[in-house]
Write a protein that holds these residues in place. Structure first.
Motif, PDB file in Angstrom:
ATOM      1  N   SER A  81      52.702 -34.701 -93.627  1.00 50.19           N
ATOM      2  CA  SER A  81      52.411 -35.595 -93.026  1.00 50.19           C
ATOM      3  C   SER A  81      50.656 -36.301 -92.882  1.00 50.19           C
ATOM      4  O   SER A  81      50.450 -35.287 -92.563  1.00 50.19           O
ATOM      5  CB  SER A  81      53.167 -35.534 -91.584  1.00 50.19           C
ATOM      6  OG  SER A  81      52.247 -34.763 -90.464  1.00 50.19           O
ATOM      7  N   MET A  82      51.150 -37.865 -92.344  1.00 51.61           N
ATOM      8  CA  MET A  82      49.815 -38.689 -92.495  1.00 51.61           C
ATOM      9  C   MET A  82      49.269 -39.073 -91.207  1.00 51.61           C
ATOM     10  O   MET A  82      50.932 -39.601 -90.875  1.00 51.61           O
ATOM     11  CB  MET A  82      49.470 -39.537 -93.712  1.00 51.61           C
ATOM     12  CG  MET A  82      49.447 -39.304 -94.777  1.00 51.61           C
ATOM     13  SD  MET A  82      49.425 -40.485 -95.871  1.00 51.61           S
ATOM     14  CE  MET A  82      47.606 -41.169 -95.568  1.00 51.61           C
ATOM     15  N   LEU A  83      48.916 -38.400 -90.126  1.00 49.91           N
ATOM     16  CA  LEU A  83      48.720 -38.710 -88.916  1.00 49.91           C
ATOM     17  C   LEU A  83      48.503 -40.222 -89.090  1.00 49.91           C
ATOM     18  O   LEU A  83      47.843 -41.168 -89.226  1.00 49.91           O
ATOM     19  CB  LEU A  83      48.054 -38.026 -87.908  1.00 49.91           C
ATOM     20  CG  LEU A  83      48.490 -36.962 -87.720  1.00 49.91           C
ATOM     21  CD1 LEU A  83      47.394 -35.819 -87.600  1.00 49.91           C
ATOM     22  CD2 LEU A  83      49.235 -36.515 -87.660  1.00 49.91           C
ATOM     23  N   PRO A  84      48.865 -41.016 -88.320  1.00 50.48           N
ATOM     24  CA  PRO A  84      48.740 -42.650 -87.462  1.00 50.48           C
ATOM     25  C   PRO A  84      47.482 -43.024 -88.112  1.00 50.48           C
ATOM     26  O   PRO A  84      47.043 -44.148 -88.933  1.00 50.48           O
ATOM     27  CB  PRO A  84      49.721 -43.247 -86.913  1.00 50.48           C
ATOM     28  CG  PRO A  84      50.628 -42.226 -86.247  1.00 50.48           C
ATOM     29  CD  PRO A  84      50.062 -41.192 -87.110  1.00 50.48           C
ATOM     30  N   TYR A  85      46.119 -42.385 -87.751  1.00 48.69           N
ATOM     31  CA  TYR A  85      45.139 -42.621 -87.766  1.00 48.69           C
ATOM     32  C   TYR A  85      44.489 -41.827 -88.579  1.00 48.69           C
ATOM     33  O   TYR A  85      42.831 -41.996 -88.813  1.00 48.69           O
ATOM     34  CB  TYR A  85      44.738 -42.313 -86.388  1.00 48.69           C
ATOM     35  CG  TYR A  85      44.213 -41.010 -85.709  1.00 48.69           C
ATOM     36  CD1 TYR A  85      43.987 -39.434 -86.252  1.00 48.69           C
ATOM     37  CD2 TYR A  85      45.429 -40.403 -85.148  1.00 48.69           C
ATOM     38  CE1 TYR A  85      44.319 -38.630 -86.381  1.00 48.69           C
ATOM     39  CE2 TYR A  85      45.720 -38.943 -84.496  1.00 48.69           C
ATOM     40  CZ  TYR A  85      45.194 -38.273 -84.935  1.00 48.69           C
ATOM     41  OH  TYR A  85      45.122 -37.014 -85.463  1.00 48.69           O
ATOM     42  N   SER A  86      45.023 -41.642 -89.715  1.00 52.78           N
ATOM     43  CA  SER A  86      44.612 -40.577 -91.224  1.00 52.78           C
ATOM     44  C   SER A  86      43.730 -41.558 -91.746  1.00 52.78           C
ATOM     45  O   SER A  86      42.397 -41.799 -92.721  1.00 52.78           O
ATOM     46  CB  SER A  86      45.791 -40.057 -91.495  1.00 52.78           C
ATOM     47  OG  SER A  86      46.297 -40.706 -92.032  1.00 52.78           O
ATOM     48  N   THR A  87      44.588 -43.220 -91.532  1.00 51.40           N
ATOM     49  CA  THR A  87      44.028 -44.600 -92.458  1.00 51.40           C
ATOM     50  C   THR A  87      43.689 -44.733 -92.218  1.00 51.40           C
ATOM     51  O   THR A  87      43.542 -45.444 -90.709  1.00 51.40           O
ATOM     52  CB  THR A  87      45.419 -44.923 -93.459  1.00 51.40           C
ATOM     53  OG1 THR A  87      45.896 -45.553 -92.939  1.00 51.40           O
ATOM     54  CG2 THR A  87      45.785 -43.393 -94.145  1.00 51.40           C
ATOM     55  N   LEU A  88      42.334 -46.143 -92.771  1.00 55.24           N
ATOM     56  CA  LEU A  88      42.203 -47.810 -91.849  1.00 55.24           C
ATOM     57  C   LEU A  88      42.539 -48.191 -91.143  1.00 55.24           C
ATOM     58  O   LEU A  88      42.501 -48.385 -90.586  1.00 55.24           O
ATOM     59  CB  LEU A  88      41.671 -48.353 -92.824  1.00 55.24           C
ATOM     60  CG  LEU A  88      39.764 -47.609 -93.695  1.00 55.24           C
ATOM     61  CD1 LEU A  88      39.331 -48.388 -95.127  1.00 55.24           C
ATOM     62  CD2 LEU A  88      39.095 -47.102 -92.209  1.00 55.24           C
ATOM     63  N   ASP A  89      43.858 -48.682 -91.843  1.00 61.64           N
ATOM     64  CA  ASP A  89      44.983 -49.186 -90.938  1.00 61.64           C
ATOM     65  C   ASP A  89      45.829 -47.866 -91.046  1.00 61.64           C
ATOM     66  O   ASP A  89      45.953 -47.573 -91.482  1.00 61.64           O
ATOM     67  CB  ASP A  89      46.314 -50.273 -91.949  1.00 61.64           C
ATOM     68  CG  ASP A  89      45.262 -51.632 -92.565  1.00 61.64           C
ATOM     69  OD1 ASP A  89      44.137 -52.182 -91.456  1.00 61.64           O
ATOM     70  OD2 ASP A  89      44.562 -51.890 -93.751  1.00 61.64           O
ATOM     71  N   ARG A  90      46.033 -48.148 -89.531  1.00 65.61           N
ATOM     72  CA  ARG A  90      47.063 -47.533 -89.358  1.00 65.61           C
ATOM     73  C   ARG A  90      48.779 -47.755 -89.762  1.00 65.61           C
ATOM     74  O   ARG A  90      48.862 -48.119 -90.195  1.00 65.61           O
ATOM     75  CB  ARG A  90      47.978 -47.592 -87.301  1.00 65.61           C
ATOM     76  CG  ARG A  90      48.794 -47.121 -86.301  1.00 65.61           C
ATOM     77  CD  ARG A  90      49.278 -47.116 -85.218  1.00 65.61           C
ATOM     78  NE  ARG A  90      49.669 -46.236 -85.055  1.00 65.61           N
ATOM     79  CZ  ARG A  90      51.113 -46.032 -84.620  1.00 65.61           C
ATOM     80  NH1 ARG A  90      51.568 -46.803 -85.818  1.00 65.61           N
ATOM     81  NH2 ARG A  90      51.281 -44.267 -84.045  1.00 65.61           N
ATOM     82  N   LYS A  91      49.031 -45.841 -90.299  1.00 61.32           N
ATOM     83  CA  LYS A  91      49.916 -45.689 -90.493  1.00 61.32           C
ATOM     84  C   LYS A  91      51.665 -44.686 -89.696  1.00 61.32           C
ATOM     85  O   LYS A  91      51.257 -44.553 -88.850  1.00 61.32           O
ATOM     86  CB  LYS A  91      49.784 -44.952 -91.681  1.00 61.32           C
ATOM     87  CG  LYS A  91      51.167 -44.251 -92.173  1.00 61.32           C
ATOM     88  CD  LYS A  91      50.730 -42.868 -93.646  1.00 61.32           C
ATOM     89  CE  LYS A  91      51.373 -42.327 -94.557  1.00 61.32           C
ATOM     90  NZ  LYS A  91      53.328 -42.518 -93.502  1.00 61.32           N
ATOM     91  N   PRO A  92      52.148 -46.383 -89.813  1.00 59.71           N
ATOM     92  CA  PRO A  92      53.179 -45.372 -89.024  1.00 59.71           C
ATOM     93  C   PRO A  92      53.987 -44.422 -88.675  1.00 59.71           C
ATOM     94  O   PRO A  92      53.802 -44.172 -89.810  1.00 59.71           O
ATOM     95  CB  PRO A  92      54.046 -46.348 -89.077  1.00 59.71           C
ATOM     96  CG  PRO A  92      53.584 -47.519 -89.620  1.00 59.71           C
ATOM     97  CD  PRO A  92      52.838 -46.714 -90.107  1.00 59.71           C
ATOM     98  N   ARG A  93      54.517 -43.815 -87.911  1.00 54.63           N
ATOM     99  CA  ARG A  93      54.896 -42.142 -88.310  1.00 54.63           C
ATOM    100  C   ARG A  93      56.529 -42.751 -88.880  1.00 54.63           C
ATOM    101  O   ARG A  93      57.167 -43.847 -88.876  1.00 54.63           O
ATOM    102  CB  ARG A  93      55.200 -41.498 -86.525  1.00 54.63           C
ATOM    103  CG  ARG A  93      53.764 -41.263 -86.661  1.00 54.63           C
ATOM    104  CD  ARG A  93      54.458 -40.209 -84.789  1.00 54.63           C
ATOM    105  NE  ARG A  93      52.873 -40.636 -83.734  1.00 54.63           N
ATOM    106  CZ  ARG A  93      52.186 -39.656 -83.887  1.00 54.63           C
ATOM    107  NH1 ARG A  93      52.008 -38.555 -84.858  1.00 54.63           N
ATOM    108  NH2 ARG A  93      51.323 -39.509 -83.356  1.00 54.63           N
TER     109      ARG A  93
END
Length: 260
Positions: A81-93
């Motif tokens: 999984s990619m955590l929501p804060y792992s990218t510049l724009d929030r990634k939804p769970r």
């Protein structure tokens, strides 16, 4: 090293990359053990700015399909999984979307296949080894970092289980690691970061064991094609990087296992 200096004087050096690396140079790679104390084995792996927590935990049962089909031994499976804060724009769970997206499913299957290639499932007994890879920060190569760190988490977990008498012997047959290679701006590059990956004409992810056996090769042209010679060249570039990564894995495990 002397030969390398001579070669540098007779021809122009390739242009440095956005982060100053040479085309055949890996990003700085680090491993930190026991980042998740409740896991059987865990590692924080960093490939440059890409950071992934990889954890391994044992469950004393096997999947229902194995029992129904009479399959002996244990099982190993992975989640990513990619955590929501792992990218510049929030990634939804994924849970907020109601299902896993195709990329997540593809990557966690790849991680599972890569680890099962180097683990003797019969020696696991009737247990399931769960591998969880959670991306804290993404800057390209999250799947390759996950595989590389997942092997280390697995090896640490297995050693703890052997030491505790819960496994009769070590089921890990070899190491495994992964790295990317690609063509960006007409140049063949090793271990692409996000800026390079998003603009790459050709992108490849290669998984290899410590003994040099390939587990998986994923390569594709991004609105482009590539030649057989380029495929061989990218494979050789990845092999160089994977040998270096395998050496780093060995040094890390030696330090961890001596300290236990």
């Amino acid at each position: 090293m002397a030969l390398a200096r001579v070669a540098a004087t007779v021809g122009p050096m390739p242009s440095p990359r956005s982060d100053g690396r040479h085309p055949d140079q890996l990003r700085p790679i680090t491993f930190e053990a026991n980042i998740a104390p409740y896991a059987t084995g865990s590692v924080l792996v960093s490939f440059g700015s890409t950071r992934v927590i990889c954890a391994a935990m044992i469950e004393p049962k096997v999947p229902l399909w194995m029992r129904q089909q009479g399959v002996r031994g244990g099982w190993l499976t992975a989640e990513y999984s990619m955590l929501p804060y792992s990218t510049l724009d929030r990634k939804p769970r994924d849970i907020s979307k109601g299902k896993l997206d195709g990329r997540t499913v593809e990557i966690q299957r790849l991680i599972g296949r890569s680890l099962r290639a180097v683990v003797d499932l019969m020696k696991l007994g009737e247990n399931t080894l769960w591998i969880d890879c959670d991306v804290l920060q993404a800057d390209g190569g999250t799947r390759t970092a996950s595989i590389t760190g997942a092997y280390l988490a697995t090896r640490l977990a297995v050693q703890r289980l052997v030491d505790a008498g819960k496994l009769a012997e070590n089921p890990v047959l070899d190491s495994v690691a992964a790295v990317s290679a690609g063509v960006c701006g007409g140049q063949e590059l090793l271990d692409l970061n996000y800026v390079e990956d998003k603009d790459a004409e050709v992108d490849a992810n290669i998984v290899m064991t410590g003994r040099g056996q390939f587990v998986e090769m994923q390569s594709s042209g991004e609105e482009a094609t590539f030649t057989h010679e380029q495929l061989l060249s990218l494979t050789a570039l990845a092999q160089k990087g994977l040998k270096e990564i395998a050496a780093l894995q060995t040094a890390f495990l030696t330090k961890c296992l001596l300290a236990r």
